[in-house]
Design a protein around this motif. Sequence first.
Motif, PDB file in Angstrom:
ATOM      1  N   SER A  18      54.499  22.346  98.682  1.00  0.00           N
ATOM      2  CA  SER A  18      54.603  23.117  97.210  1.00  0.00           C
ATOM      3  C   SER A  18      54.882  24.292  97.346  1.00  0.00           C
ATOM      4  CB  SER A  18      52.947  23.421  96.896  1.00  0.00           C
ATOM      5  OG  SER A  18      52.399  21.881  97.051  1.00  0.00           O
ATOM      6  N   LEU A  19      54.554  25.265  98.124  1.00  0.00           N
ATOM      7  CA  LEU A  19      55.462  26.409  99.078  1.00  0.00           C
ATOM      8  C   LEU A  19      56.685  26.447  99.049  1.00  0.00           C
ATOM      9  CD1 LEU A  19      53.832  29.427  99.103  1.00  0.00           C
ATOM     10  CD2 LEU A  19      53.967  29.536 101.337  1.00  0.00           C
ATOM     11  N   GLN A  20      57.422  25.705  99.518  1.00  0.00           N
ATOM     12  CA  GLN A  20      58.518  25.145  99.893  1.00  0.00           C
ATOM     13  C   GLN A  20      59.386  25.079  99.007  1.00  0.00           C
ATOM     14  OE1 GLN A  20      59.371  21.723 102.544  1.00  0.00           O
ATOM     15  NE2 GLN A  20      57.337  22.191 103.637  1.00  0.00           N
ATOM     16  N   THR A  21      58.604  24.620  97.547  1.00  0.00           N
ATOM     17  CA  THR A  21      59.540  23.578  96.382  1.00  0.00           C
ATOM     18  C   THR A  21      59.368  24.399  95.380  1.00  0.00           C
ATOM     19  OG1 THR A  21      58.067  22.620  95.899  1.00  0.00           O
ATOM     20  CG2 THR A  21      59.535  21.836  97.221  1.00  0.00           C
ATOM     21  N   LEU A  22      59.122  25.902  95.340  1.00  0.00           N
ATOM     22  CA  LEU A  22      58.962  27.044  94.129  1.00  0.00           C
ATOM     23  C   LEU A  22      59.688  27.548  94.047  1.00  0.00           C
ATOM     24  CD1 LEU A  22      55.181  28.243  94.777  1.00  0.00           C
ATOM     25  CD2 LEU A  22      55.794  26.704  93.093  1.00  0.00           C
ATOM     26  N   SER A  23      61.168  28.104  94.549  1.00  0.00           N
ATOM     27  CA  SER A  23      62.601  28.284  94.290  1.00  0.00           C
ATOM     28  C   SER A  23      63.382  27.116  94.086  1.00  0.00           C
ATOM     29  CB  SER A  23      62.652  29.257  95.082  1.00  0.00           C
ATOM     30  OG  SER A  23      62.811  28.439  96.727  1.00  0.00           O
ATOM     31  N   PHE A  24      63.189  26.034  94.242  1.00  0.00           N
ATOM     32  CA  PHE A  24      63.762  25.058  94.436  1.00  0.00           C
ATOM     33  C   PHE A  24      64.460  24.669  93.161  1.00  0.00           C
ATOM     34  CE2 PHE A  24      64.936  19.960  94.614  1.00  0.00           C
ATOM     35  CZ  PHE A  24      67.140  20.546  95.054  1.00  0.00           C
ATOM     36  N   THR A  25      65.625  24.402  92.662  1.00  0.00           N
ATOM     37  CA  THR A  25      65.680  24.868  91.352  1.00  0.00           C
ATOM     38  C   THR A  25      66.469  23.111  90.854  1.00  0.00           C
ATOM     39  OG1 THR A  25      67.983  25.763  91.869  1.00  0.00           O
ATOM     40  CG2 THR A  25      66.832  27.369  90.994  1.00  0.00           C
ATOM     41  N   GLY A  26      66.522  22.270  92.172  1.00  0.00           N
ATOM     42  CA  GLY A  26      66.354  20.753  91.072  1.00  0.00           C
ATOM     43  C   GLY A  26      65.803  20.281  90.586  1.00  0.00           C
ATOM     44  N   LEU A  27      64.386  20.813  90.804  1.00  0.00           N
ATOM     45  CA  LEU A  27      63.396  20.432  90.119  1.00  0.00           C
ATOM     46  C   LEU A  27      62.768  21.219  88.507  1.00  0.00           C
ATOM     47  CD1 LEU A  27      61.278  19.786  93.576  1.00  0.00           C
ATOM     48  CD2 LEU A  27      62.009  17.642  91.916  1.00  0.00           C
ATOM     49  N   PRO A  28      62.554  20.362  87.603  1.00  0.00           N
ATOM     50  CA  PRO A  28      62.231  20.849  86.431  1.00  0.00           C
ATOM     51  C   PRO A  28      60.189  21.885  86.764  1.00  0.00           C
ATOM     52  CG  PRO A  28      61.654  18.493  85.958  1.00  0.00           C
ATOM     53  CD  PRO A  28      62.811  18.810  87.341  1.00  0.00           C
ATOM     54  N   ARG A  29      60.438  22.405  85.709  1.00  0.00           N
ATOM     55  CA  ARG A  29      60.996  23.094  84.717  1.00  0.00           C
ATOM     56  C   ARG A  29      60.964  24.800  85.024  1.00  0.00           C
ATOM     57  NH1 ARG A  29      58.096  23.299  78.801  1.00  0.00           N
ATOM     58  NH2 ARG A  29      59.256  24.598  77.985  1.00  0.00           N
ATOM     59  N   LEU A  30      59.560  25.339  85.425  1.00  0.00           N
ATOM     60  CA  LEU A  30      60.235  27.007  85.560  1.00  0.00           C
ATOM     61  C   LEU A  30      59.850  27.378  87.203  1.00  0.00           C
ATOM     62  CD1 LEU A  30      60.856  29.155  83.518  1.00  0.00           C
ATOM     63  CD2 LEU A  30      57.789  29.972  84.248  1.00  0.00           C
ATOM     64  N   ARG A  31      61.166  27.647  87.234  1.00  0.00           N
ATOM     65  CA  ARG A  31      61.484  28.509  89.085  1.00  0.00           C
ATOM     66  C   ARG A  31      61.447  29.464  88.845  1.00  0.00           C
ATOM     67  NH1 ARG A  31      59.723  23.994  92.340  1.00  0.00           N
ATOM     68  NH2 ARG A  31      58.949  21.761  90.494  1.00  0.00           N
ATOM     69  N   LEU A  32      61.052  29.840  89.846  1.00  0.00           N
ATOM     70  CA  LEU A  32      61.422  31.532  90.363  1.00  0.00           C
ATOM     71  C   LEU A  32      62.529  31.442  91.488  1.00  0.00           C
ATOM     72  CD1 LEU A  32      60.553  34.378  90.443  1.00  0.00           C
ATOM     73  CD2 LEU A  32      59.124  34.129  92.873  1.00  0.00           C
ATOM     74  N   THR A  33      63.746  32.167  91.123  1.00  0.00           N
ATOM     75  CA  THR A  33      64.655  33.032  92.020  1.00  0.00           C
ATOM     76  C   THR A  33      64.834  33.867  92.727  1.00  0.00           C
ATOM     77  OG1 THR A  33      66.059  33.438  90.377  1.00  0.00           O
ATOM     78  CG2 THR A  33      65.913  30.624  90.559  1.00  0.00           C
ATOM     79  N   ASP A  34      65.749  34.350  93.149  1.00  0.00           N
ATOM     80  CA  ASP A  34      65.799  35.805  93.582  1.00  0.00           C
ATOM     81  C   ASP A  34      66.169  36.594  92.771  1.00  0.00           C
ATOM     82  OD1 ASP A  34      68.825  36.209  94.116  1.00  0.00           O
ATOM     83  OD2 ASP A  34      67.944  33.890  95.144  1.00  0.00           O
ATOM     84  N   ARG A  35      66.777  36.092  91.270  1.00  0.00           N
ATOM     85  CA  ARG A  35      67.355  36.577  89.869  1.00  0.00           C
ATOM     86  C   ARG A  35      66.511  37.432  88.959  1.00  0.00           C
ATOM     87  NH1 ARG A  35      72.932  34.650  88.782  1.00  0.00           N
ATOM     88  NH2 ARG A  35      72.829  36.670  87.121  1.00  0.00           N
ATOM     89  N   GLY A  36      65.082  35.812  89.359  1.00  0.00           N
ATOM     90  CA  GLY A  36      64.306  36.039  88.187  1.00  0.00           C
ATOM     91  C   GLY A  36      63.596  34.400  87.934  1.00  0.00           C
ATOM     92  N   LEU A  37      62.783  34.305  87.319  1.00  0.00           N
ATOM     93  CA  LEU A  37      62.089  32.996  86.326  1.00  0.00           C
ATOM     94  C   LEU A  37      64.072  31.924  85.930  1.00  0.00           C
ATOM     95  CD1 LEU A  37      59.348  33.999  84.224  1.00  0.00           C
ATOM     96  CD2 LEU A  37      59.380  32.710  87.497  1.00  0.00           C
TER      97      LEU A  37
END
Length: 264
Positions: free
Chosen positions: A224-243
């Motif tokens: 779960s921790l590995q995939t929190l920033s993964f933008t290939g899955l829906p719906r809301l993700r956290l990236t280095d640029r924000g949500l």
Amino acid sequence: IAPGKIADLLLVDDLRAFRARVVLSDGRLLARDGRLLQELPRFSYARAVYQSLGFPRVVPEDLRVSAPGPIARIRGIRVLGTMLTGEEALELKVADGGVMSDPDRDILKVVVVIRSERLLRAGLGFITGFGLQRGAVASSFNWEANNPVALGVSDGEIAFALERVRALGGGAVACADGQVLAEFPMPVAGVMSDASAEVAGRQIGEFQQAVWALGATLENPFLSLQTLSFTGLPRLRLTDRGLADIRRRELVSLLLEGTDRGDG
């Protein structure tokens, strides 16, 4: 399976539990009933691959989410399963101008840090459904970008966890009250262990157990921790640029309408 072919096979008793009884690779029996029967090769890596994490030391002040008080309306990440997330509006208290986590309501701060920039750049958000009641967890092994991700009950705990990941040169850590409870070092490019399979397997298990001991309710918190920033899955993700709202394919604000953003 045919004459002249080299066998790479797993023999299992149950496709649901999927515990390998026998492992064959290149026609050789490597493992049986959870025990390695052959010595695995060891590799040497260039020094440069042990120096891939270049982000600076993180202090609690770096993780502050500013908002005028006393209550902020937040766009939060809702954990829906091991890898899937949704969106949920959250109301959080503001103390000294900073939005606070609320572990009693299972609302934690989550952070994504750019791994290689000398000046700290971090995406900040809040998450519910992970279950952590104390401490923080962090990992530099994450899908897509491998930027360190951390979540925890306070900015201090999160900063401590990220600093430990940085000191290891990469890895996953679980900590609480200024102490490391378990860690899985991954110093090779910040994403791979250089330990033996037996040691690495034990360390992963100890990390998972420590995260559960901190209150996590997920079946596989490491995944779960590995995939929190993964933008290939829906719906809301956290990236280095924000949500990022993956379905809308756009960055979205952390503070929702109804929160007075003040001058900042």
